[in-house]
Design a protein around this motif. Structure first.
Motif, PDB file in Angstrom:
ATOM      1  N   CYS A  46      33.782  44.143  16.734  1.00 36.77           N
ATOM      2  CA  CYS A  46      34.614  45.371  17.415  1.00 36.77           C
ATOM      3  C   CYS A  46      35.611  45.674  16.779  1.00 36.77           C
ATOM      4  N   PRO A  47      35.737  47.060  16.113  1.00 35.62           N
ATOM      5  CA  PRO A  47      36.616  47.569  14.959  1.00 35.62           C
ATOM      6  C   PRO A  47      38.032  47.579  15.645  1.00 35.62           C
ATOM      7  N   VAL A  48      38.151  47.465  16.801  1.00 34.11           N
ATOM      8  CA  VAL A  48      39.681  47.687  17.382  1.00 34.11           C
ATOM      9  C   VAL A  48      40.058  46.662  18.214  1.00 34.11           C
ATOM     10  N   HIS A  49      39.260  45.645  18.280  1.00 34.27           N
ATOM     11  CA  HIS A  49      39.649  44.398  19.437  1.00 34.27           C
ATOM     12  C   HIS A  49      39.662  44.805  20.743  1.00 34.27           C
TER      13      HIS A  49
ATOM     14  N   TRP B 186      40.900  51.095  25.650  1.00 35.76           N
ATOM     15  CA  TRP B 186      41.151  50.779  24.346  1.00 35.76           C
ATOM     16  C   TRP B 186      39.807  51.028  23.632  1.00 35.76           C
ATOM     17  N   CYS B 187      38.560  50.915  24.133  1.00 33.91           N
ATOM     18  CA  CYS B 187      37.333  51.210  23.592  1.00 33.91           C
ATOM     19  C   CYS B 187      37.128  52.505  23.069  1.00 33.91           C
TER      20      CYS B 187
END
Lengths: 301, 425, 175
Positions: A168-171, A187-188
């Motif tokens: 996942c690029p953004v945690h 957040w996704c």
């Protein structure tokens, strides 16, 4: 001829300014307080307790306005010394799909346009277990179980080494201390890299705003679990985080008519799941990928 | 302070002159820009419902989550990486004919990267949350997530391919010598970066054991080999078109040298393909399923089969054309070869890579993904955006590079200084 | 002094034998655990059975019932057993174990467990059968065997499955 380029330039300049203004007015006006708050929201793990409480209040207000129901959003944290594990008795699963629909009801999944189901039951011919290429997902006989077939329900396996968390690029997805892999829906960014990375098809994408009949909403929700989701983000089975952190069984475990589903705390030697692992012949799907899933399949008879 | 104000004034003057360059041109130029703007508008109108309603307006489903947008993204990152095939001969080997066009080639790479980034943004579900990706203000999952790596290296490469040509062009405009100590390290850095961007994009696919079709070690070499064919092919065609309409100095020798390098790259591309096919067909494990779907069809599903065979055939014919100097060094066959390569590599690296990765899916299901018209128009719109950016960049860069647009000439032609406003013009 | 010492020895011996006498037989008997179960799913009005059977004669002959209980089709080791092998002939309100012991209907798992030992062991550990409610904090609930299995024909019947998911190309999955 000195005038002509000048006039054309003026015209283009005026046109582009008008276009810019014309586009920005609707954009700026649509940025209501809600959108601004959403836009600036922090990552869930970085929030303080007060921020989380403010977030919950905001969400509950918004759900009341949007869906007309009073939701109770929990942010219950992981119980210490727990690691949730799941057992599935393949000799008893009859492929009735009651678990699929119980999950849909419990977790406020979209019913149609699009249909979102976190559990998928696949049917295999007896004699084959590793090669899933010949699996049938859309079996619809008059009665189950059918002779000569076995049924394998698959959902998020809550791996100890989750490939989805890795990519996942953004945690936006992470593994909680009690072993549950969760998603912060706010957040996704919807890049779907995690869905590409999951070897079990455990994750689904909300291709549009979920459509749930207004009387079917389950209002006891968890922020990281079954709260109403929005379009264009990823969600998945959370082992019913809203239930298990209160000591209740997940919905799929409760509804299974043949008692094929087992659940418990892997760290508790007296738990049902530990008994299963110690006394039955368990295996996990795609173990060669070393994702270390916590979903143990076993055969009894 | 005075020097700073002077620089600012010069930059502003330069900028206004370039705007004048961009907005004046021949009738064909206007028609071309208008056509591109129309396609961009249609693409944007098709994108709006996708942003409003959700990605359900595309034909992507849970089974095939990446489609036309990511196919184009992969292809375009490869095209951008190909600028290195100009940089290396020009700056390392000091090959004169290519040195003329290397700056334009770098601007081409910049446009290509911008197109690729636009495709990613079109594919993202929540573009409004894009700031979550930025390290510092967001939470970038570096170094674990290869998408994070991709964002970093693509942006660095974009910066390089804007800073280097713009710096060189501005220096040429003012008739000054570029500062070799500043520019040469950047140029040399752009060579491993070009290899880097495409390697990172390849690793993005490669690192997923869930998709056996992509989990082959040969994926990164295949990517680089096909990139070094397809990018220069577009450069060859585009620059010949530019040579028709502008005054760039483009020798045929430059084109033939690029084509020779492409021949080697295409050979490697075909060799890697053969290695893949041997490994899958000879070992004959269950993981052959995706390759079988692509080249033969699987359980009756064979939508991609004619496409991939046509693509592979095109690559093969192009390779033969490029192999023999008699065909390579004749413009007609060279151009045919280039068009064949562009189409062939696009098929092989776009839909021929992304879609079979999802077929069959981890639970054995097969969903045949075919893009719908909305996705097609959005893709056309983004391609048109890239072409427009490239056109505008060339509209400024070529006159500067050929010396037609320069500060000296401006100083000559400037009317005797009257009002301040005139001076600013 | 010698007499006091002898007296003590006798007392110690008696106490020791008494303790052994109570403990040893106790360990031979199985420790009976208690399982909190809901009441058995009786048909309306059928219990207590002695309501009818107290005044009836006991007919031990193995036969097919014609007058009452005709809806029960015995399909559970019927070649080897019949009704009165499990139901206590004398007092129909009780079930009969192998050793002759009588148990209540709400402990019927002890009877099933006599033949189905493996399953009984799993059930006691909580891993056979349906789970619901709370799994932690002592609120674990158990169900009787008969809550899921018809004791006269225990094999679960096939049921109609819920509908399959919409295929990806289905219009109900698009918009």
């Amino acid at each position: 001829m000195q005038d002509k380029p000048y006039t054309r330039r003026e015209f283009i300049r005026h046109l582009s300014l008008a276009a810019l203004t014309g586009l920005s007015i609707p954009l700026l006006s649509s940025c209501g307080k809600e959108q601004v708050e959403d836009f600036l929201q922090k990552h869930f793990l970085e929030m303080t307790r007060q921020e989380k409480e403010a977030l919950i209040t905001r969400l509950e207000e918004r759900y009341l306005k949007k869906y007309g129901r009073r939701f109770k959003v929990s942010t219950q944290e992981a119980i210490p010394d727990t690691l949730w594990g799941y057992g599935l008795d393949l000799s008893r699963c009859i492929g009735c799909r009651r678990c699929v629909y119980a999950c849909v009801e419990e977790n406020n999944s979209s019913r149609r346009n699009p249909q979102s189901q976190w559990i998928r039951v696949i049917r295999l011919k007896k004699g084959s277990l590793i090669n899933l290429e010949d699996s049938e997902h859309y079996y619809n006989p008059e009665q189950v179980p059918e002779k000569g077939f076995l049924y394998i329900p698959v959902q998020c396996q809550h791996c100890e080494e989750p490939p989805c968390v890795k990519v996942c690029p953004v945690h936006a997805t992470w593994k909680e201390p009690d072993g549950l892999v969760v998603v912060d829906y706010n957040w996704c960014i919807g890049c779907r890299y995690c869905i590409a990375a999951c070897p079990y098809r455990g994750r689904t994408f909300n291709w549009a705003e979920p459509s749930v009949p207004s009387d079917k909403w389950n209002t006891s929700v968890h922020y990281l679990g079954n709260r109403p989701r929005m379009r264009n983000i990823v969600d998945k089975c959370t082992f019913c985080i809203q239930r298990v952190r209160m000591g209740r069984y997940p919905a799929c475990v409760e509804v299974c008519p043949t008692g094929s589903r087992k659940f418990g705390n892997l760290l508790d030697p007296q738990s049902e799941i530990r008994y299963v692992i110690e006394n039955k012949r368990t295996f996990r799907l795609k173990e060669d990928l070393r994702t270390e899933p916590k979903f143990y399949y076993f055969f009894e008879a | 302070m005075q020097a700073f104000r002077e620089t600012v004034r010069e930059t502003w003057r330069f900028y206004r002159k370039t705007l004048a360059l961009v907005f004046t041109g021949t009738k064909e130029y206007y028609l071309w820009c208008l056509l591109l703007l129309c396609i961009m508008l249609i693409g944007f109108l098709c994108y709006l419902p996708q942003f409003q309603t959700g990605l359900i307006t595309t034909n992507m489903k849970d089974q095939v989550v990446w489609g036309l947008y990511i196919s184009n993204f992969t292809f375009l990152v490869g095209v951008a990486a190909a600028a290195v095939l100009l940089v290396v001969p020009a700056y390392i080997y000091q090959f004169g004919p290519i040195k003329e066009i290397v700056v334009l080639g770098e601007l081409f790479a910049a446009s290509s990267i911008m197109m690729a980034l636009l495709f990613v943004m079109a594919d993202l579900g929540r573009v409004d949350r894009f700031w979550h990706m930025f390290p510092g203000i967001g939470t970038m999952n570096f170094p674990s997530s290869l998408l994070a790596w991709d964002v970093i290296v693509l942006n660095i490469y974009l910066m390089l391919n804007l800073v280097i040509p713009v710096y060189l062009l501005v220096k040429t405009y003012y008739g000054k010598e570029p500062n070799k100590k500043f520019i040469v390290p950047l140029i040399l850095f752009s060579i491993p970066m070009a290899v880097g961007i495409h390697t990172v994009t390849a690793f993005l696919y490669n690192g997923l054991p869930a998709r056996p079709f992509w989990n082959a070690s040969i994926l990164a070499p295949r990517f680089l080999a096909s990139a070094f064919c397809s990018g220069p092919a577009i450069i060859i065609i585009a620059f010949q078109i530019l040579r028709e309409y502008t005054f760039i100095k483009l020798e045929d020798r430059a084109l033939f040298k690029i084509a020779e390098l492409m021949a080697y790259a295409m050979f490697l591309n075909l060799f890697f393909l053969m290695s893949e096919m041997f490994k899958e067909y000879y070992s004959n494990t269950i993981y052959i399923a995706s390759l079988k779907y692509l080249y033969e069809g699987l359980h009756g599903h064979n939508a991609l089969v004619p496409w991939i065979w046509v693509g592979t055939l095109m690559n093969l014919i192009a390779f033969i054309l490029f192999l023999f100097p008699v065909a390579r060094e004749r413009l007609s066959t060279l151009n045919i070869g280039c068009i064949l390569i562009i189409a062939g590599v696009w098929i092989e690296k776009g839909p021929g890579l992304v879609i079979p990765g999802f077929v069959p899916d981890p639970l054995g299901e097969i969903y045949e993904y075919i893009p719908n018209f909305r996705e097609l128009f959005i893709s056309f719109g983004i391609w048109a955006t890239g072409f427009l950016i490239f056109t505008l960049l060339m509209k400024v860069a070529i006159p500067i590079a050929s010396g037609e647009f320069s500060h000296a000439k401006y100083m000559e032609e400037r009317p005797p200084s009257g009002s301040k406003k005139q001076a600013l013009l | 002094m010698k007499r006091a010492g002898e007296m003590n020895r006798i007392i110690y011996a008696v106490i020791t034998w008494y303790i052994l006498g109570t403990l040893l037989p106790a360990s031979a008997r199985e420790i009976r655990e208690e399982f909190p179960v809901p009441p058995p799913p009786f048909t309306e009005g059928i219990f207590p059975c002695s309501g009818c059977h107290a005044s009836m004669e006991v007919n031990q002959k193995k036969r097919e019932l014609k007058d009452e209980h005709t809806n029960i089709k015995l399909h559970h080791a019927e070649t080897m057993r019949w009704c009165l092998d499990c139901h206590n002939p004398a007092n129909r309100d009780k079930l009969r174990l192998y050793n002759g012991e009588l148990i209540d209907f709400n402990k019927s798992y002890m009877l099933c467990g006599e033949c189905h030992g493996n399953v009984f062991r799993d059930w006691k550990a909580g891993i056979h059968g349906k789970r619901h409610g709370y799994f932690a904090g002592g609120k674990r609930t158990y169900l009787l065997c008969v809550h899921c299995h018809d004791s006269h024909s225990p094999r679960p019947k096939p049921i109609k499955p819920e509908p399959p998911p919409y295929t990806p190309k289905d219009k109900r999955n698009a918009r």
